[in-house]
Design a protein around this motif. Sequence first.
Motif, PDB file in Angstrom:
ATOM      1  N   SER A  88       0.368   6.524  -1.025  1.00 29.31           N
ATOM      2  CA  SER A  88      -0.714   6.148  -0.123  1.00 29.31           C
ATOM      3  C   SER A  88      -0.167   5.080   0.813  1.00 29.31           C
ATOM      4  CB  SER A  88      -1.914   5.599  -0.905  1.00 29.31           C
ATOM      5  OG  SER A  88      -1.601   4.328  -1.464  1.00 29.31           O
ATOM      6  N   PHE A  89      -0.836   4.898   1.940  1.00 27.09           N
ATOM      7  CA  PHE A  89      -0.400   3.899   2.907  1.00 27.09           C
ATOM      8  C   PHE A  89      -1.380   2.733   2.936  1.00 27.09           C
ATOM      9  CE2 PHE A  89       1.873   7.651   4.147  1.00 27.09           C
ATOM     10  CZ  PHE A  89       3.087   7.181   4.643  1.00 27.09           C
ATOM     11  N   GLN A  90      -0.854   1.563   3.268  1.00 30.43           N
ATOM     12  CA  GLN A  90      -1.649   0.350   3.305  1.00 30.43           C
ATOM     13  C   GLN A  90      -2.847   0.505   4.238  1.00 30.43           C
ATOM     14  OE1 GLN A  90       0.725  -3.087   4.115  1.00 30.43           O
ATOM     15  NE2 GLN A  90      -1.016  -4.444   4.375  1.00 30.43           N
ATOM     16  N   VAL A  91      -2.623   1.097   5.382  1.00 31.42           N
ATOM     17  CA  VAL A  91      -3.704   1.425   6.319  1.00 31.42           C
ATOM     18  C   VAL A  91      -3.958   2.927   6.193  1.00 31.42           C
ATOM     19  CG1 VAL A  91      -4.441   1.468   8.720  1.00 31.42           C
ATOM     20  CG2 VAL A  91      -3.016  -0.427   7.887  1.00 31.42           C
ATOM     21  N   LEU A 146     -13.882   1.615   1.869  1.00 33.75           N
ATOM     22  CA  LEU A 146     -13.671   2.034   0.487  1.00 33.75           C
ATOM     23  C   LEU A 146     -13.461   3.539   0.406  1.00 33.75           C
ATOM     24  CD1 LEU A 146     -13.581   1.651  -2.573  1.00 33.75           C
ATOM     25  CD2 LEU A 146     -16.096   1.746  -2.588  1.00 33.75           C
ATOM     26  N   ASP A 147     -14.258   4.306   1.123  1.00 31.74           N
ATOM     27  CA  ASP A 147     -14.131   5.764   1.061  1.00 31.74           C
ATOM     28  C   ASP A 147     -12.860   6.246   1.753  1.00 31.74           C
ATOM     29  OD1 ASP A 147     -16.446   6.075  -0.416  1.00 31.74           O
ATOM     30  OD2 ASP A 147     -17.723   6.111   1.372  1.00 31.74           O
ATOM     31  N   LEU A 151     -10.090   8.391  -0.052  1.00 31.75           N
ATOM     32  CA  LEU A 151      -9.543   9.606   0.543  1.00 31.75           C
ATOM     33  C   LEU A 151      -8.023   9.539   0.611  1.00 31.75           C
ATOM     34  CD1 LEU A 151      -9.789  12.323   1.940  1.00 31.75           C
ATOM     35  CD2 LEU A 151     -10.294  11.124   4.083  1.00 31.75           C
ATOM     36  N   GLU A 152      -7.487   8.389   0.922  1.00 27.58           N
ATOM     37  CA  GLU A 152      -6.035   8.230   0.952  1.00 27.58           C
ATOM     38  C   GLU A 152      -5.436   8.555  -0.413  1.00 27.58           C
ATOM     39  OE1 GLU A 152      -2.465   6.975   3.102  1.00 27.58           O
ATOM     40  OE2 GLU A 152      -4.447   7.703   3.653  1.00 27.58           O
ATOM     41  N   LEU A 153      -6.083   8.064  -1.460  1.00 31.81           N
ATOM     42  CA  LEU A 153      -5.639   8.352  -2.818  1.00 31.81           C
ATOM     43  C   LEU A 153      -5.829   9.823  -3.161  1.00 31.81           C
ATOM     44  CD1 LEU A 153      -4.634   7.434  -5.576  1.00 31.81           C
ATOM     45  CD2 LEU A 153      -6.943   6.619  -6.089  1.00 31.81           C
ATOM     46  N   ALA A 154      -6.969  10.381  -2.781  1.00 31.66           N
ATOM     47  CA  ALA A 154      -7.247  11.789  -3.077  1.00 31.66           C
ATOM     48  C   ALA A 154      -6.243  12.713  -2.399  1.00 31.66           C
ATOM     49  CB  ALA A 154      -8.672  12.137  -2.637  1.00 31.66           C
ATOM     50  N   ARG A 155      -5.870  12.403  -1.165  1.00 28.15           N
ATOM     51  CA  ARG A 155      -4.886  13.235  -0.458  1.00 28.15           C
ATOM     52  C   ARG A 155      -3.539  13.203  -1.173  1.00 28.15           C
ATOM     53  NH1 ARG A 155      -4.176  12.813   5.693  1.00 28.15           N
ATOM     54  NH2 ARG A 155      -3.506  10.699   5.196  1.00 28.15           N
ATOM     55  N   ALA A 156      -3.179  12.033  -1.697  1.00 24.84           N
ATOM     56  CA  ALA A 156      -1.934  11.957  -2.457  1.00 24.84           C
ATOM     57  C   ALA A 156      -2.020  12.814  -3.716  1.00 24.84           C
ATOM     58  CB  ALA A 156      -1.632  10.497  -2.816  1.00 24.84           C
ATOM     59  N   LEU A 157      -3.161  12.762  -4.395  1.00 20.88           N
ATOM     60  CA  LEU A 157      -3.331  13.548  -5.618  1.00 20.88           C
ATOM     61  C   LEU A 157      -3.311  15.047  -5.340  1.00 20.88           C
ATOM     62  CD1 LEU A 157      -6.147  11.502  -7.406  1.00 20.88           C
ATOM     63  CD2 LEU A 157      -3.700  11.503  -7.912  1.00 20.88           C
ATOM     64  N   VAL A 169      -3.720  -0.734  -1.981  1.00 21.36           N
ATOM     65  CA  VAL A 169      -4.966   0.019  -1.846  1.00 21.36           C
ATOM     66  C   VAL A 169      -6.202  -0.867  -2.017  1.00 21.36           C
ATOM     67  CG1 VAL A 169      -4.029   2.261  -2.498  1.00 21.36           C
ATOM     68  CG2 VAL A 169      -4.829   0.704  -4.273  1.00 21.36           C
ATOM     69  N   ALA A 170      -6.051  -2.047  -2.627  1.00 22.86           N
ATOM     70  CA  ALA A 170      -7.208  -2.930  -2.835  1.00 22.86           C
ATOM     71  C   ALA A 170      -7.439  -3.877  -1.669  1.00 22.86           C
ATOM     72  CB  ALA A 170      -7.037  -3.731  -4.131  1.00 22.86           C
ATOM     73  N   GLY A 171      -6.516  -3.924  -0.727  1.00 20.66           N
ATOM     74  CA  GLY A 171      -6.613  -4.854   0.389  1.00 20.66           C
ATOM     75  C   GLY A 171      -7.853  -4.622   1.237  1.00 20.66           C
TER      76      GLY A 171
END
Length: 246
Positions: A88-91, A146-147, A151-157, A169-171
């Motif tokens: 995932s990316f920071q932004v 947050l969403d 989504l960034e995490l979901a795309r990686a999965l 990812v918490a930033g």
Amino acid sequence: MTSSADPILALAGIRKRFGAVVVADGIDLAVRHGEALGILGPNGAGKTTLFGMVTGNVRPDAGTVTFESRDVTALSPARRCRLGMARSFQVPQPFSGLTVFENLVTAAAFGAGEHESATYDRCAEILERCGLLPLANSRAGTLRLLDRKRLELARALATKPRLLLLDEVAGGLTERECETLVTLIRDLRNTGMTVVWIEHVLHALTAVADRVVVLHGGRLIAEGTATEVVRHPAVAEVYMGIPMDA
């Protein structure tokens, strides 16, 4: 032949500099299968560049990157993704004009090399796991922060990773939003996925990471549990200016 005792990811002698700035000075690091590794470091320490060298977006000047006992140093990011790496990316960088569901299908089709229609059920399951199913038909560009992070995490999965690299990812999240994301990442850990997580929000890392390393000046200066590394003299000097012999 790969053994379960072999690290899933190994960096050996990784070096990288941009002009006079050294961001990696002979880094050696191994990540075990199923481990959650946290990476701490001040801004500019080279953490994101290190991720880039793992995933192939940045080419190291020297050293090797090994994934599941295979030297992947010269492989493209796309090839590494097909082998089982995802980040995932920071932004968050979704396809803003596509829906949330279409973003996942695109990631699954290109990242995992699957036919588009064959990914639908799996993408729906990932959306449900990430709490995004009610937003499946929403345009990605309309999501709140947050969403967008979900989504960034979901795309990686969606790319079927065995190694998941998370970049801050918490930033920018509130305390409650951070808890929501930490719970999701912890659930992923319980499936046996290997996670490497760059983060400034220490309590988020503490809730998930088995081990934490600290990067500064292109070198790893501390390693241990989150509690151990924050008490390390070298870390105190970096973050608070307290001399190591104080």
